[in-house]
Design an enzyme around this catalytic site. Sequence first.
Site, PDB file in Angstrom:
ATOM      1  N   GLY A  55       0.800  -1.211   0.000  1.00  0.00           N
ATOM      2  CA  GLY A  55       0.000   0.000   0.000  1.00  0.00           C
ATOM      3  C   GLY A  55       0.831   1.258   0.000  1.00  0.00           C
ATOM      4  N   ASP A  56       2.146   1.117  -0.056  1.00  0.00           N
ATOM      5  CA  ASP A  56       3.049   2.267  -0.104  1.00  0.00           C
ATOM      6  C   ASP A  56       4.261   1.845  -0.923  1.00  0.00           C
ATOM      7  OD1 ASP A  56       4.416   4.734   0.550  1.00  0.00           O
ATOM      8  OD2 ASP A  56       3.184   4.859   2.339  1.00  0.00           O
ATOM      9  N   ASP A  57       5.386   2.534  -0.761  1.00  0.00           N
ATOM     10  CA  ASP A  57       6.567   2.216  -1.561  1.00  0.00           C
ATOM     11  C   ASP A  57       7.010   0.774  -1.317  1.00  0.00           C
ATOM     12  OD1 ASP A  57       6.709   4.927  -2.444  1.00  0.00           O
ATOM     13  OD2 ASP A  57       7.690   5.441  -0.553  1.00  0.00           O
TER      14      ASP A  57
END
Length: 456
Positions: A245-247
């Site tokens: 959900g992020d990097d």
Amino acid sequence: MAARRAALQAAAVALALCAAGIGATPAARGAGCRKHVRRVTEYGAVGDGRTLNTKAFVRAVADLGRRAGDGGAALVVPAGRWLTGPFNLTSHFTLFLHRGAEILASQDLDDWPLIAPLPSYGRGRDEPGPRYSNFIGGSNLTDVIISGYNGTINGQGQVWWDKFHAKQLDYTRGYLLELLYSRDIIISNVTFVDAPSWNLHPTYCTNVTISGVTILAPVHSPNTDGIDPDSSSHVKIEDCYIVSGDDCIAVKSGWDEYGIRFNMPSQHIVVRRLTCISPTSAMIALGSEMSGGIQDVRVEDNIAINTESAVRIKSGVGRGGFVRDVFVRRLSLHTMKWVFWMTGNYGQHPDNSSDPKALPEVTGINYRDVFAENVTMAGRMEGIPNDPYTGICMSNVTAQLAPKAKKLQWNCTDVQGVAYGVSPEPCPELGAEGKPCTFPEEELVIGPPELPKCTY
């Protein structure tokens, strides 16, 4: 002849003992094979997914820690679902997860004690003050291995995500695995699932190998970064698969004035053969917390699918520090919002004392041999007024546009660089005629030549 036969028999016994990790001298066992091996069930753990096993895991690590100085120790987690609160590791130690083993993080927040913020951050990342403990942690460790037959470490993060979105948390969420001030770390052949926040966070560490790891989280889960090397040196990340959900990877080195004061860069980092899926973030981000500096990052042979951007630089006024000597080659990108993205206006400061004169230095950024398809926009390149990002090189780049691609393919401000064989034609700021970008010829030596082949 008899002597030769006896020698062969002795060698066979030594190899068998090495495979088992027991009963041989450290030299015979080989690197990473442990003399003292115990199952977590020997300390009272029950793998039914309901019994809380925190005391068993803590007791096991403490007991094996007393033995680890004599040839190392391994804690074996057999098949089953092992519910536990946070626990720490020890030196000369292996946490070995068998096939079908799943370590489950407690969803009761009362099981997660508070710990001090990191000195290079000055406070918790989500909220001021202290932070919740990490699920698996350790500090000042040497020679730690987390491995097995692709067992699972499950953060059961939904309760944390719900409370984060509802603004019901007074403290920063813990990370799934965080090792501090440690060296000679190997993490391999393990699956990490549903972290409360960041997954793997080696911080102030050196000589870290992360290989063959799978990291999974819902693509809209908040801040579930895959792997975040932070103020760490000689880190190798290879052959990993991350849905986040992020990097997928975020290289960091401290936050604003705290990172500047702590002054420990992340450097000599290799990321190769990574597969990333992250529709709202980057395959690899450098920053945004980069105030101690980031240098000598080598990225090659990576794949991103349905990911917002490829190798993104995130910084801003007040960060200070530097990002320099970044080398990227052989990327295969499929469905991207931006192929190239540099951000010089990243906000989020730890407090009101960030120095507006603390400007980052971003220079020596090299991209070569990049193919991307179904691209919305080739490049969004934003430096900082009166502090341009310089020394950008792009060569042999092809970005094939999506059916609904933006009419403006490059948006460039406060950047300077050269291009060679780039399509679509880059912005004037990168339009100077260059030549193929460089990539270091000498390979970084990180970790052992091959992973330990010990089984327990």
